[in-house]
Design a protein around this motif. Sequence first.
Motif, PDB file in Angstrom:
ATOM      1  N   ILE A  96       0.850  -1.187   0.000  1.00 51.70           N
ATOM      2  CA  ILE A  96       0.000   0.000   0.000  1.00 51.70           C
ATOM      3  C   ILE A  96       0.887   1.239   0.000  1.00 51.70           C
TER       4      ILE A  96
ATOM      5  N   SER B  23      -1.426   5.795   7.882  1.00 49.87           N
ATOM      6  CA  SER B  23      -0.481   4.673   7.803  1.00 49.87           C
ATOM      7  C   SER B  23      -0.286   4.026   9.174  1.00 49.87           C
TER       8      SER B  23
ATOM      9  N   ILE C 289      -3.199   1.653   9.836  1.00 52.18           N
ATOM     10  CA  ILE C 289      -3.034   0.387   9.111  1.00 52.18           C
ATOM     11  C   ILE C 289      -1.960  -0.472   9.774  1.00 52.18           C
TER      12      ILE C 289
ATOM     13  N   CYS D 181      -2.413  -4.149  11.633  1.00 52.76           N
ATOM     14  CA  CYS D 181      -1.632  -5.346  11.281  1.00 52.76           C
ATOM     15  C   CYS D 181      -1.115  -6.020  12.547  1.00 52.76           C
TER      16      CYS D 181
ATOM     17  N   LEU E 131      -2.337  -1.205  -3.797  1.00 53.53           N
ATOM     18  CA  LEU E 131      -3.300  -0.155  -3.456  1.00 53.53           C
ATOM     19  C   LEU E 131      -2.575   1.176  -3.345  1.00 53.53           C
TER      20      LEU E 131
ATOM     21  N   SER F 175     -10.783   0.743   2.799  1.00 56.61           N
ATOM     22  CA  SER F 175     -10.796  -0.454   3.659  1.00 56.61           C
ATOM     23  C   SER F 175     -11.286  -1.711   2.940  1.00 56.61           C
TER      24      SER F 175
ATOM     25  N   SER G  45     -10.356  -2.732   0.202  1.00 62.14           N
ATOM     26  CA  SER G  45      -9.222  -3.313  -0.516  1.00 62.14           C
ATOM     27  C   SER G  45      -8.065  -3.715   0.387  1.00 62.14           C
ATOM     28  N   ILE G  46      -8.123  -3.340   1.646  1.00 62.35           N
ATOM     29  CA  ILE G  46      -7.040  -3.645   2.586  1.00 62.35           C
ATOM     30  C   ILE G  46      -7.305  -5.023   3.202  1.00 62.35           C
TER      31      ILE G  46
END
Length: 194
Positions: free
Chosen positions: A7, A21, A24, A28, A71, A154, A156-157
């Motif tokens: 991404i 960032s 995200i 993770c 992405l 979101s 696509s994540i």
Amino acid sequence: MTKSFDILIVGIGGQGTILASNIIGEACLLEGRHVKGAETHGMAQRGGSVETHIRIDGQYGPLIVPGTADLLISFDLLEALRYSHYLKTGGTMVVNRHMVLPTSVFTQKSPVPTEDVIVAQLNRFAPCLIDADKIAAEAGNSLSQNVVILGAASWSIPLKTESLLAEVKKLVPPKTVEVNVKAFEMGRAFSRTG
């Protein structure tokens, strides 16, 4: 070699790219996923370009090679165009319909591309174009446009929506949690229908 999900988040200093960032990255970690990231924001305080590379489940370094991003999330139309070469064929692009004119436009009297010209050039990527400023204002705070865009992206994540929302709640200022949750959900709803 483990295939990463790459991404690239781009924008202008002050638009909230680093917060997006971080959300995200923390999501993770919440899910026990391996994540690597790198960011550049040297001139960010002066309205300069900011880019953040996030590699989920990757084995090697944090930087994304041009032509390989799964992405591209852009907080600005011009930045989407500037970094579009990073997106792989078939990748996803989520772009805020907002444009900050670079200082060079004024100091060098450079020609200003119109929004229509930029959108026409981006259309080859079939971007999700979102008016994040308007949606953020409807959610209750125009400063939450970064979270609106994150919500739109979101889909696509490869992380659970609950994980992303948990980190939104954790990382935004406490008094703005409710507005930011609403902004995320409105961005997500727009992307699904828009």
